[in-house]
Design a protein around this motif. Structure first.
Motif: not given
Length: 263
Positions: A133-139, A171-173, A158-161
Motif C-alpha cells: 500500500f502507498e503509505p501516503e494515505s491510510r488503507i 506516512s510514518r503514522k 505483505f510489504e512495509l516501506m
C-alpha cells in the motif's frame, strides 16, 4: 555446485533511482535489490471508435522492465531483480494482466489494491507475490484476519516501506498503523520490509532496518526475517510462479562444470 545467495534484500527501489549510485546499497549491507516499476490504475476514458479497415495496435498495459546498462551491472555484486507494482480497484484488471507479454519479463509481481473488493481478489485469486500500500494515505478498508491468513496460505507477502516515513510524518503514522494491524490479524507473518527509496539518501543500513522492526511490532527474529529469510522465500516463490513447480534449474557454465541454483 553453486547455490544462489540472496542475502539481505531491499525488494523495492524506485525505477527513477540513479543507477550509477546503486552500488552504494551494497555498502549498506544488502546483497539483493529489486527495481520497482509502478503501474498506476488507468483512467476510464472512452476508447476512440475504430474506423472501417483500420487495425488497432495492441497496447500492453504493463511497460517493459527498466533497462540496466552493462557498466552498472558490472560495477556491483548486487543481485538486481525487476519488479512491477500494479494499482487496481476491481477484478477486471485480470484480463489486462493475462493479455500482457511484458508482465512475464518481471521477476516479482506486486499489487496495490485500492478497494476492499480488490483486496479480496488479491488475497484469494491473483497469481502475485506481494501486496503493498502507498503509505501516503491510510488503507481505505479494514484488513481482516481471514483474508490476511488466506494470502499467507497462498504464499503472498505483505510489504512495509520505510523511506516514506523519513520524508513525511503522516506516512510514518500510516506505516506504523499498518504494521500493527498486520501483527493483530496475522502475527506479522509473511512480512517484508523494503525502502521504496527514490534516491540513495533514503536507503538505510541493513542493521538500522532490522532495528526498525521494534517500532513495527516485530520481535528480534522477525526483524531479521523481514529483510532476509522472508525476502528469500518470496524470491523463490516468484520463481516457482514463473517456471511452474520444479525443484532445481541447471545452467551450463562451461564444458567441465554445471551451475545449479535452488528454486
Amino acid at each position: 555446485m553453486a547455490l544462489q545467495s540472496w542475502g539481505f534484500c531491499d525488494l523495492s527501489i524506485r525505477n527513477n533511482y540513479e543507477l550509477d549510485k546503486i552500488h552504494l546499497i551494497e555498502k549498506l549491507g544488502f546483497n539483493t535489490v529489486a527495481l520497482n516499476t509502478l503501474v498506476e490504475e488507468p483512467s476510464d476514458e472512452p476508447k476512440k471508435k475504430k474506423k472501417k479497415g483500420e487495425t488497432r495496435e495492441k497496447k500492453d498495459f504493463i511497460p517493459l522492465p527498466l533497462d540496466i546498462p552493462e557498466d552498472v551491472a558490472k560495477s556491483t555484486k548486487l543481485n538486481i531483480l525487476q519488479r512491477v507494482t500494479i494499482e487496481f480497484s476491481d477484478s477486471s484488471v485480470a484480463h489486462k494482466l493475462n493479455q500482457s507479454d511484458n508482465l512475464k519479463k518481471y521477476d516479482i509481481v506486486a499489487v496495490i489494491p485500492k478497494t476492499l473488493q480488490a483486496f479480496q481478489y488479491a488475497c484469494g485469486s491473483m497469481d502475485i507475490d506481494v501486496i503493498t500500500f502507498e503509505p501516503e494515505s491510510r488503507i481505505p478498508f479494514k484488513v481482516g484476519r481471514k483474508l490476511y491468513l488466506q494470502a499467507v496460505e497462498r504464499g503472498i507477502f505483505f510489504e512495509l516501506m520505510y523511506s516514506p516515513a523519513i520524508r513525511d510524518s503522516t506516512s510514518r503514522k500510516n506505516i506504523i498503523s499498518t504494521a500493527h494491524a498486520y501483527h493483530a490479524v496475522g502475527k506479522s507473518r509473511n512480512i517484508i520490509v523494503a525502502s521504496g527509496a527514490e534516491n540513495h539518501m533514503q536507503v538505510r543500513d541493513v542493521h538500522d532496518v532490522i532495528n526498525l522492526g521494534f517500532i513495527l511490532g516485530l520481535n528480534s527474529n522477525q526483524s531479521v526475517e523481514v529483510v532476509r529469510d522472508n525476502a528469500r522465500r518470496l524470491i523463490l516463490k516468484a520463481k516457482g510462479r514463473r517456471c511452474g513447480k520444479h525443484y532445481m534449474t541447471v545452467d551450463t557454465c562451461n564444458e567441465d562444470s554445471n551451475k545449479i541454483s535452488d528454486s
